[in-house]
Design an enzyme around this catalytic site. Structure first.
Site, PDB file in Angstrom:
ATOM      1  N   TYR A 148       0.840  -1.201   0.000  1.00 37.64           N
ATOM      2  CA  TYR A 148       0.000   0.000   0.000  1.00 37.64           C
ATOM      3  C   TYR A 148       0.876   1.252   0.000  1.00 37.64           C
ATOM      4  O   TYR A 148       0.625   2.215  -0.737  1.00 37.64           O
ATOM      5  CB  TYR A 148      -0.915  -0.014   1.218  1.00 37.64           C
ATOM      6  CG  TYR A 148      -1.628   1.296   1.470  1.00 37.64           C
ATOM      7  CD1 TYR A 148      -2.709   1.683   0.678  1.00 37.64           C
ATOM      8  CD2 TYR A 148      -1.216   2.145   2.503  1.00 37.64           C
ATOM      9  CE1 TYR A 148      -3.369   2.896   0.906  1.00 37.64           C
ATOM     10  CE2 TYR A 148      -1.868   3.356   2.731  1.00 37.64           C
ATOM     11  CZ  TYR A 148      -2.924   3.723   1.936  1.00 37.64           C
ATOM     12  OH  TYR A 148      -3.564   4.918   2.160  1.00 37.64           O
ATOM     13  N   HIS A 149       1.908   1.234   0.810  1.00 35.55           N
ATOM     14  CA  HIS A 149       2.830   2.368   0.906  1.00 35.55           C
ATOM     15  C   HIS A 149       3.527   2.608  -0.430  1.00 35.55           C
ATOM     16  O   HIS A 149       3.590   3.746  -0.925  1.00 35.55           O
ATOM     17  CB  HIS A 149       3.854   2.091   2.012  1.00 35.55           C
ATOM     18  CG  HIS A 149       4.883   3.155   2.167  1.00 35.55           C
ATOM     19  ND1 HIS A 149       6.132   3.068   1.588  1.00 35.55           N
ATOM     20  CD2 HIS A 149       4.854   4.334   2.835  1.00 35.55           C
ATOM     21  CE1 HIS A 149       6.820   4.146   1.890  1.00 35.55           C
ATOM     22  NE2 HIS A 149       6.082   4.932   2.645  1.00 35.55           N
ATOM     23  N   HIS A 150       4.037   1.552  -1.052  1.00 37.91           N
ATOM     24  CA  HIS A 150       4.736   1.691  -2.326  1.00 37.91           C
ATOM     25  C   HIS A 150       3.814   2.249  -3.411  1.00 37.91           C
ATOM     26  O   HIS A 150       4.209   3.127  -4.187  1.00 37.91           O
ATOM     27  CB  HIS A 150       5.286   0.336  -2.760  1.00 37.91           C
ATOM     28  CG  HIS A 150       6.646   0.038  -2.195  1.00 37.91           C
ATOM     29  ND1 HIS A 150       7.733   0.849  -2.407  1.00 37.91           N
ATOM     30  CD2 HIS A 150       7.104  -1.002  -1.437  1.00 37.91           C
ATOM     31  CE1 HIS A 150       8.794   0.341  -1.803  1.00 37.91           C
ATOM     32  NE2 HIS A 150       8.437  -0.781  -1.205  1.00 37.91           N
TER      33      HIS A 150
END
Length: 285
Positions: A148-150
């Site tokens: 999700y962060h990437h």
């Protein structure tokens, strides 16, 4: 956009590739191509779940040597980015104050050094997706926070560059600095060293602080816009950035609690000999 009396840092040395940087072509390219990020994200998701499916009945790859090179390269890149963007950030704060640091995108348009490393930062979010390849091939747990962060950082960074979002000055410098520590930590672990667990906690804490500062910068920029004070950031960008940073804070705080504070974490566990190392993305990288 023209800026009067903008103070630039006095660099002791400027590389040719920095002095030759021109921001207009890069903004044009990104304005025309930033939506390609959605295709890269789609391919990324296929590789994640397709890779996990293909690896479920196959032995894990060690890849220690390649992982060492990968993290060392990203650590070196992040350190260079931090060293080259911090002078402009500090100069802007000390000579022009917080308002300029949040609302005036001179770090892209006036400073070739900072402008070049801003462009590199934005582009780097694509190869950083490669972090996940090691998780898949080494059959490490892939948590939601990681991918999700990437995905969100890639899409937000590429979109923000098209607008020359002024507050990105803060986000870029913070990210370069934290990644300098984070990837250096990963590189040391891949080399076989065992840094104290407290270092991992510090890195996680710095990431949480990064999210708090990111939200504060956005709230302040929003107040300026609502007061009809000129600030080079759109309402849409503020909403996207706030949603992103707040969600990161919740996810990283949850990870911090589970990794370092929960009773289950403190209980001794048997771990495989080559278990992934602890840290901000302990179960991630």
């Amino acid at each position: 956009m023209q800026y009067a009396q903008v103070t630039l840092p006095n660099y002791s040395y400027v590389f040719n590739f920095e002095s030759e940087f021109s921001h207009q072509p890069t903004r044009t390219w990104m304005s025309e191509n930033w939506t390609l990020g959605f295709y890269y994200v789609g391919l990324y998701m296929v590789l994640i779940f397709g890779g996990q499916y293909l690896m479920q009945n196959r032995p894990r790859f060690e890849l220690r040597g390649v992982l060492c090179l990968w993290n060392t390269a990203l650590a070196t890149f992040s350190i260079m980015g931090a060293v080259r963007t911090l002078p402009e950030f500090i100069t802007t704060l000390t000579h022009h104050g917080i308002y300029n640091s949040v609302c005036i995108p001179s770090f892209i348009e006036m400073d070739k050094v900072s402008g070049f490393w801003t462009w590199m930062f934005v582009l780097s979010k694509l190869p950083e997706l490669g972090d996940t390849i090691f998780i898949i091939l080494r059959k490490q747990p892939l948590i939601f926070l990681h991918w999700y962060h990437h995905i969100t950082v890639l899409l937000y960074s590429w979109f923000s560059y098209t607008e020359y979002t002024a507050s990105a000055r803060w986000f870029i410098v913070m990210n370069y600095c934290v990644h300098s520590l984070m990837y250096s930590y990963y590189a040391l672990r891949a080399m076989g060293y065992s840094p104290p667990r407290q270092i991992a906690m510090v890195i996680t804490s710095l990431q949480l602080l990064q999210m708090v500062v990111g939200c504060a910068v956005n709230f302040w920029a929003r107040q300026l816009l609502q007061s009809n004070i000129k600030c080079h950031i759109s309402e849409r960008n503020i909403k996207l950035s706030l949603a992103m940073y707040f969600s990161y804070f919740v996810l990283f705080a949850r990870f911090f609690y589970k990794a370092y504070l929960s009773g289950d974490r403190r209980k001794p566990k048997s771990r495989p000999a080559n278990a992934e190392y602890p840290g901000i993305k302990s179960k991630v990288h």
